[in-house]
Enzyme design. Structure first.
Site, PDB file in Angstrom:
ATOM      1  N   GLU A 148      -1.177  10.337   0.015  1.00  0.00           N
ATOM      2  CA  GLU A 148      -2.515   9.731  -0.050  1.00  0.00           C
ATOM      3  C   GLU A 148      -2.992   9.312   1.331  1.00  0.00           C
ATOM      4  OE1 GLU A 148      -5.469   6.369  -0.531  1.00  0.00           O
ATOM      5  OE2 GLU A 148      -3.561   6.437   0.541  1.00  0.00           O
ATOM      6  N   GLU A 149      -2.077   8.773   2.131  1.00  0.00           N
ATOM      7  CA  GLU A 149      -2.456   8.197   3.422  1.00  0.00           C
ATOM      8  C   GLU A 149      -2.910   9.235   4.443  1.00  0.00           C
ATOM      9  OE1 GLU A 149      -3.018   5.222   3.856  1.00  0.00           O
ATOM     10  OE2 GLU A 149      -1.738   4.001   2.573  1.00  0.00           O
ATOM     11  N   HIS A 157      -1.572  -1.978   6.128  1.00  0.00           N
ATOM     12  CA  HIS A 157      -1.312  -1.067   7.243  1.00  0.00           C
ATOM     13  C   HIS A 157      -0.662  -1.806   8.413  1.00  0.00           C
ATOM     14  CE1 HIS A 157      -3.646   2.766   6.071  1.00  0.00           C
ATOM     15  NE2 HIS A 157      -3.371   2.053   4.980  1.00  0.00           N
ATOM     16  N   ASP A 185       0.861  -1.180   0.000  1.00  0.00           N
ATOM     17  CA  ASP A 185       0.000   0.000   0.000  1.00  0.00           C
ATOM     18  C   ASP A 185       0.902   1.237   0.000  1.00  0.00           C
ATOM     19  OD1 ASP A 185      -2.037   1.822   0.321  1.00  0.00           O
ATOM     20  OD2 ASP A 185      -2.633   1.158   2.318  1.00  0.00           O
ATOM     21  N   ASP A 228      -4.856   0.843  -6.309  1.00  0.00           N
ATOM     22  CA  ASP A 228      -4.458   0.778  -4.900  1.00  0.00           C
ATOM     23  C   ASP A 228      -4.646  -0.652  -4.407  1.00  0.00           C
ATOM     24  OD1 ASP A 228      -3.862   1.578  -2.210  1.00  0.00           O
ATOM     25  OD2 ASP A 228      -4.859   3.496  -2.525  1.00  0.00           O
TER      26      ASP A 228
END
Length: 361
Positions: free
Chosen positions: A214-215, A325, A182, A237
């Site tokens: 993006e995060e 994550h 990711d 993604d």
């Protein structure tokens, strides 16, 4: 370790690169190395998102394919008097995947190894063992004996911290384990889309984008889309794989290896029906597998792209990935390759007439 082919070597380079939001230089340089041979020009926007342009028809619609360069990680906020480092999460983390994990602190003097400290179970009460440690109570141990020593080694507040993990091809060689899938897999998809179009005619201008930040709010996609002004947008993604113990079909229904995910809805966007139908019709015609999913929490770069400029029909196409994550995630190579194939075939069909038609659907 399995001998890496050209694609796996690229994926290893991309995932090994260290880059939390606001610190994407290293993955940007890797992406630039791999995408530049297939682009007519490569530029960056003011925030640092990479934009690789490939012209088919100079008068055709503009198609943006965006994967984000950043990964979830941490930022040093304080050094205490004993040399332990306090930190801020950057991107979404669950505390239970963090304790006792190895990390890399990126300083001006070079990289340092650290570990997120944890208490041994011997000194914990039965109640304490059951209770998750709050992130705000965690610290990083780099082996320094004082604040002065840590500072001498180059550590400063604001330094980036990234998970440490070795890129691994599993025993089933289709399954790949790495940090930062990711979203380096999205960057790889953008690279391979331009690569596949290198000697192909296409009725449009394609932009392969490595977006930043993006995060922390889909920020780089907003500025790169403002730069490009796309007519069509794809956010590529990772998505949720629902094929592990403890995850119900109600929570996540996709499975690794069953095709790229077509995201119907997420917190950042309702997918565009006209574009979604074109994508699924193309997949059905060519026998490319795909899965549908909806993610109530979270979003992708497509969320920023679709409301840029005067609006652009957009869709998120994602790869079902386990354990996102965290320090290490797993995905299936076939899903990645099928996502590239599907996007390339859709791009070949996105002429001006088709774009104008689906915009009104």
């Amino acid at each position: 370790m399995t001998k890496l082919d050209e694609t796996l070597a690229m994926l290893k380079e991309l995932t090994d690169a260290k880059g939390i939001p606001g610190n994407e230089r290293e993955p940007r340089e890797v992406m630039n190395k791999h995408i530049a041979p297939y682009a007519d020009e490569v530029t960056t926007d003011g925030l640092g998102s990479l934009i690789a342009k490939k012209v088919g028809d100079a008068n055709g619609p503009k198609v943006m394919v965006a994967g984000h360069l950043d990964e979830v990680g941490f930022m040093i906020t304080q050094i205490d008097d004993k040399g332990f480092l306090r930190f801020q999460t950057v991107g979404g983390w669950w505390s239970q995947v963090m304790l006792a994990q190895r990390v890399t602190i990126v300083t001006r003097k070079g990289d340092l190894t650290g570990v997120i400290g944890s208490k041994p179970p011997h000194i914990l009460s039965p109640e304490a063992r059951k209770k998750p440690v709050e992130i705000k109570e965690m610290f990083i141990d780099i082996g320094a004996s004082s604040r002065d020593e840590a500072t001498e080694w180059g550590v400063r507040p604001g330094d980036m911290v990234v998970p440490y993990f070795e890129f691994t091809v599993m025993n089933n060689e289709k399954l790949l384990l790495a940090k930062a899938w990711d979203n380096r897999i999205g960057c790889a998809i953008a690279i391979d889309v331009l690569k596949q179009l290198k000697n192909e005619e296409h009725p449009n201008i394609v932009y392969g984008v490595g977006s930043v930040q993006e995060e922390v709010g889909l920020r780089g996609a907003r500025t790169s889309a403002a730069t490009i002004e796309p007519d069509i947008g794809f956010g590529v993604d990772v998505g949720i794989a629902g094929d592990t113990p403890g995850v119900s079909e109600k929570e996540a229904q996709s499975k690794m290896g069953k095709g790229p995910q077509i995201i119907l809805y997420d917190a950042s966007m309702v997918s565009h029906k006209g574009l979604r139908d074109l994508v699924t019709d193309t997949a059905d015609e060519l026998g490319i597998p795909y899965q549908f999913d909806a993610i109530a929490g979270g979003g992708t770069d497509a969320g920023s792209i679709h409301i840029s400029h005067k609006g652009a029909p957009s869709l998120a196409i994602t790869i079902a990935t386990r354990y996102i994550h965290s320090h290490a995630a797993m995905l299936h190579r076939d899903d990645y390759e099928n996502a590239v194939k599907l996007i390339v075939e859709v791009i070949k069909r996105l002429d001006r007439e088709t774009v104008d038609r689906i915009t009104l659907e």
